[in-house]
Design a protein around this motif. Structure first.
Motif, PDB file in Angstrom:
ATOM      1  N   HIS A 179     -35.767   6.081  43.622  1.00 26.31           N
ATOM      2  CA  HIS A 179     -36.179   5.580  44.882  1.00 26.31           C
ATOM      3  C   HIS A 179     -36.242   3.975  44.726  1.00 26.31           C
ATOM      4  O   HIS A 179     -35.947   3.268  45.764  1.00 26.31           O
ATOM      5  CB  HIS A 179     -37.763   6.087  44.992  1.00 26.31           C
ATOM      6  N   SER A 180     -36.608   3.278  43.588  1.00 23.26           N
ATOM      7  CA  SER A 180     -36.543   1.882  43.393  1.00 23.26           C
ATOM      8  C   SER A 180     -34.968   1.523  43.415  1.00 23.26           C
ATOM      9  O   SER A 180     -35.038   0.225  44.014  1.00 23.26           O
ATOM     10  CB  SER A 180     -37.053   1.408  42.071  1.00 23.26           C
ATOM     11  N   ASN A 181     -34.037   2.294  43.200  1.00 26.46           N
ATOM     12  CA  ASN A 181     -32.786   1.782  43.312  1.00 26.46           C
ATOM     13  C   ASN A 181     -32.014   2.328  44.612  1.00 26.46           C
ATOM     14  O   ASN A 181     -31.050   2.175  44.578  1.00 26.46           O
ATOM     15  CB  ASN A 181     -31.993   2.349  42.275  1.00 26.46           C
ATOM     16  N   GLY A 182     -32.967   2.830  45.723  1.00 26.39           N
ATOM     17  CA  GLY A 182     -32.439   3.098  47.168  1.00 26.39           C
ATOM     18  C   GLY A 182     -31.774   4.265  47.022  1.00 26.39           C
ATOM     19  O   GLY A 182     -31.054   4.797  48.158  1.00 26.39           O
ATOM     20  N   LEU A 183     -31.844   5.140  45.931  1.00 20.85           N
ATOM     21  CA  LEU A 183     -31.027   6.650  46.035  1.00 20.85           C
ATOM     22  C   LEU A 183     -31.970   7.823  46.052  1.00 20.85           C
ATOM     23  O   LEU A 183     -33.337   7.779  45.648  1.00 20.85           O
ATOM     24  CB  LEU A 183     -30.520   6.658  44.738  1.00 20.85           C
ATOM     25  N   ASN A 184     -31.517   8.514  47.079  1.00 20.53           N
ATOM     26  CA  ASN A 184     -32.350   9.927  46.964  1.00 20.53           C
ATOM     27  C   ASN A 184     -31.826  10.857  45.845  1.00 20.53           C
ATOM     28  O   ASN A 184     -31.021  10.660  45.560  1.00 20.53           O
ATOM     29  CB  ASN A 184     -32.260  10.512  48.575  1.00 20.53           C
ATOM     30  N   VAL A 185     -32.932  11.906  45.885  1.00 20.98           N
ATOM     31  CA  VAL A 185     -32.836  12.917  44.771  1.00 20.98           C
ATOM     32  C   VAL A 185     -33.554  14.042  45.050  1.00 20.98           C
ATOM     33  O   VAL A 185     -34.568  14.004  45.870  1.00 20.98           O
ATOM     34  CB  VAL A 185     -33.208  12.146  43.469  1.00 20.98           C
ATOM     35  N   SER A 186     -32.875  15.190  44.981  1.00 15.59           N
ATOM     36  CA  SER A 186     -33.839  16.490  44.978  1.00 15.59           C
ATOM     37  C   SER A 186     -34.186  16.870  43.264  1.00 15.59           C
ATOM     38  O   SER A 186     -33.378  17.042  42.532  1.00 15.59           O
ATOM     39  CB  SER A 186     -32.723  17.600  45.460  1.00 15.59           C
ATOM     40  N   SER A 187     -35.274  17.297  43.437  1.00 14.77           N
ATOM     41  CA  SER A 187     -35.956  17.673  42.144  1.00 14.77           C
ATOM     42  C   SER A 187     -36.263  19.051  42.331  1.00 14.77           C
ATOM     43  O   SER A 187     -36.760  19.568  43.275  1.00 14.77           O
ATOM     44  CB  SER A 187     -37.179  16.879  41.944  1.00 14.77           C
ATOM     45  N   TYR A 188     -36.120  19.926  40.739  1.00 17.17           N
ATOM     46  CA  TYR A 188     -36.352  21.410  40.873  1.00 17.17           C
ATOM     47  C   TYR A 188     -37.069  21.304  39.425  1.00 17.17           C
ATOM     48  O   TYR A 188     -36.956  20.913  38.535  1.00 17.17           O
ATOM     49  CB  TYR A 188     -35.183  22.044  40.889  1.00 17.17           C
TER      50      TYR A 188
END
Length: 179
Positions: free
Chosen positions: A112-121
């Motif tokens: 998030h700090s680097n401007g990237l989205n991520v999906s977590s499981y």
């Protein structure tokens, strides 16, 4: 700190253990505790001697003392508020996939700090037909999915981390579903 040029993050699986969280600070201002440290924190809160009980036993006892609020305690200890420059650099890349034994949200915070989205499981999430590239797999639980009812039975509160592949296969994750 730069990654070696021979590493291509987009085709590399990154595996993170508890040491990766060193240098990060949780919202409470301290580093997320490791297994024995978490045991000591829970033992202290319960008024029990340190080093006497296993983490799972302490978590079970803690969860029965509703006035203490185990879920809130876990959130305060493992929700990240700041990360190191090295962690930010490593997680400024989109990795093929990230597996972590950590409960904390360091990867998500860094992305998030680097401007990237991520999906977590986590192991108890419904499994998609294909886990998307760049996803984070929390092998032992995830701070943002902790609920009081599930802590004792679903969170992997242990010191030994030698059974990751067993955990993956037991919960229906195979090589073909994590490509």
């Amino acid at each position: 700190m730069a990654l070696p040029t021979s590493i291509d993050p987009q085709s590399t699986v990154l595996f993170l253990g508890s040491g990766f969280s060193s240098g990060a600070l949780a919202i409470g201002g301290k580093s997320p505790p490791l297994g024995r440290e978490l045991s000591n924190i829970l033992a202290d809160d319960l008024g029990l001697p340190r080093e006497r009980y296993e983490l799972q036993t302490l978590a079970d006892a803690y969860s029965r003392r509703h006035e203490i609020g185990l879920a809130d305690k876990i959130r305060a200890l493992y929700t990240i508020g700041s990360i190191s420059a090295e962690q930010r650099t490593i997680l400024s890349h989109r990795w093929q996939r990230i597996y972590t034994t950590n409960y904390d949200d360091l990867v998500e915070f860094a992305y998030h700090s680097n401007g990237l989205n991520v999906s977590s499981y986590t192991y108890d999430d419904p499994k998609p037909a294909r886990i998307p590239r760049g996803s984070v797999i929390h092998l032992h639980g995830f701070v943002h999915k902790v609920k009081m009812k599930m802590l004792s039975s679903n969170w992997c509160l242990v010191r030994s981390l030698t059974y990751g592949s067993t955990l993956l296969s037991r919960h229906g994750t195979t090589n073909s579903s994590v490509t």
